[in-house]
Write an enzyme that holds these catalytic residues in place. Sequence first.
Site, PDB file in Angstrom:
ATOM      1  N   SER A 152      -8.119   1.261  -0.229  1.00 29.98           N
ATOM      2  CA  SER A 152      -7.255   0.192  -0.725  1.00 29.98           C
ATOM      3  C   SER A 152      -8.111  -1.063  -0.831  1.00 29.98           C
ATOM      4  CB  SER A 152      -6.098  -0.015   0.257  1.00 29.98           C
ATOM      5  OG  SER A 152      -5.320  -1.116  -0.136  1.00 29.98           O
ATOM      6  N   ASP A 162      -1.156  -1.526  -6.270  1.00 23.58           N
ATOM      7  CA  ASP A 162      -0.123  -1.855  -5.280  1.00 23.58           C
ATOM      8  C   ASP A 162       0.181  -3.348  -5.378  1.00 23.58           C
ATOM      9  OD1 ASP A 162       1.561  -2.161  -3.102  1.00 23.58           O
ATOM     10  OD2 ASP A 162       0.116  -1.439  -1.604  1.00 23.58           O
ATOM     11  N   ASP A 186       6.838   1.838  -0.931  1.00 24.65           N
ATOM     12  CA  ASP A 186       6.253   1.626   0.397  1.00 24.65           C
ATOM     13  C   ASP A 186       7.276   0.826   1.215  1.00 24.65           C
ATOM     14  OD1 ASP A 186       4.843   0.547   2.577  1.00 24.65           O
ATOM     15  OD2 ASP A 186       3.108  -0.112   1.449  1.00 24.65           O
TER      16      ASP A 186
HETATM   17  O1  OSB Z   1       0.858  -2.210   1.171  1.00 24.10           O
HETATM   18  O2  OSB Z   1      -0.264  -0.552   1.847  1.00 24.10           O
HETATM   19  C1  OSB Z   1      -0.035  -1.751   1.866  1.00 24.10           C
HETATM   20  C2  OSB Z   1      -2.661  -3.528   4.004  1.00 24.10           C
HETATM   21  C3  OSB Z   1      -1.900  -4.546   4.506  1.00 24.10           C
HETATM   22  C4  OSB Z   1      -0.580  -4.654   4.158  1.00 24.10           C
HETATM   23  C5  OSB Z   1      -0.007  -3.743   3.282  1.00 24.10           C
HETATM   24  C6  OSB Z   1      -0.761  -2.708   2.763  1.00 24.10           C
HETATM   25  C7  OSB Z   1      -2.117  -2.617   3.113  1.00 24.10           C
HETATM   26  C8  OSB Z   1      -3.034  -1.621   2.597  1.00 24.10           C
HETATM   27  C9  OSB Z   1      -4.172  -1.258   3.513  1.00 24.10           C
HETATM   28  O3  OSB Z   1      -2.962  -1.174   1.482  1.00 24.10           O
HETATM   29  C10 OSB Z   1      -4.460   0.174   3.584  1.00 24.10           C
HETATM   30  C11 OSB Z   1      -5.458   0.462   4.686  1.00 24.10           C
HETATM   31  O4  OSB Z   1      -5.100   0.377   5.877  1.00 24.10           O
HETATM   32  O5  OSB Z   1      -6.584   0.796   4.355  1.00 24.10           O
HETATM   33 MG    MG Z   2       1.684  -0.784  -0.053  1.00 21.24          MG
END
Ligand code: OSB
Ligand code: MG
Length: 390
Positions: free
Chosen positions: A147, A201, A251
Amino acid sequence: MTASSNGAGTLRIDRMILREIRLELREPFRISSGIVTDRRIALLELFDASGASTWSECVAFQLPNYTAETIETAWLAIREWLAPRILGRDFAGPEEIHAVLEKNIRGHNMAKAAVEMGCWGLASVLRDLPLSAILGGTRDRVATGISLGIQSEPALLVQRAEAAVAAGYRKIKVKIQPGQDVEYVRAVRDALGDSVGMMADANSAYTLKDVEHLAQLDDLGLIMLEQPLGDDDLVRHATLQRRMRTPICLDESITSVDRAEDMITLQSGRIINIKPGRVGGLSAAKAIHDVAQRAGMPVWCGGMLESGIGRAYNVALASLPNFSLPGDLSPSARYWARDIVSPEWTMDDEGMVHVPREAGLGVSVDEDRIEALTVRREELRPARATVGVT
Ligand code: OSB
Ligand code: MG
């Protein structure tokens, strides 16, 4: 650690230690609703009456910009309402914990999950079986995605995406927000070519006024678009899904098995990101996995910038059969100069993280380092008289 002396299959926790550590991210992580640099992490250590113990992690952030919870609300909820429900009581197994924590306590899913996951971790130790096995996992390796946080310009995002593909990642997720979306995703797609699995995302940054704009993503071959609209929305996502070819993944909106069923009924999207912290633990995560599987809907395991302790639970969960898309399960080194477990979590050159075969977390917790990183600590024991909500 030895098997339970209070009878096979019995769980009785007589002490917990709640603490907060601070771990600095190697680089700040920006999403549409905020930025994380120094990760404040609540950890829970659970001690069974038989002498077995394990660790769990609460994934709440410092600020309420992902869900309403924060590390402070989780601390309060665990100390005042959740731990007292569990301490000193006999349970046949971790399957019983979720219902006990749910009764008359609304919300606080991340706090509930920290307690509940710890009970699964303890059960794994007590039964001397891998966490993956007691959850019903079937895979010994899980595909890993990365991500990537919002960058100040497309070229910087492209650089990171190219490095991630070279490292073996099986899915590239790009964070987007209004003003930094189609152009950024297109730049990455142009650089990586059509064969690389990509997604975006938005963390709830858009509204239905943006339908035309978001529909431009349809030409970029994304596996999915994650949580474009309101953080608790299902109805508007259904409208958006009817207007887009790209599958919508939810999510934030999926906080329970009921919400997952509603999503399926309303056709609010076609894929679910499951984070055990967001849904109140592993029992709920597994139940969501099961309803999605029956509906023919794929799921994948999301991440919350966890330490190596939280990662252990996510990897075990992601070994279940319907976790058919790569999870946000990056190696420790993606986040931290040094993790709090050893060995650190890694991925092989095919972008797969290996599911531990040992009982418990499958990695050992660096207790000296945790002690050194601890900024506050509180020991929780059974109350003589139960107070508060019952
Ligand atoms: O929406 O998935 C999400 C990180 C912080 C808050 C929300 C999200 C995320 C990530 C991180 O996408 C994913 C990871 O832990 O590598
Ligand atoms: Mg997310």
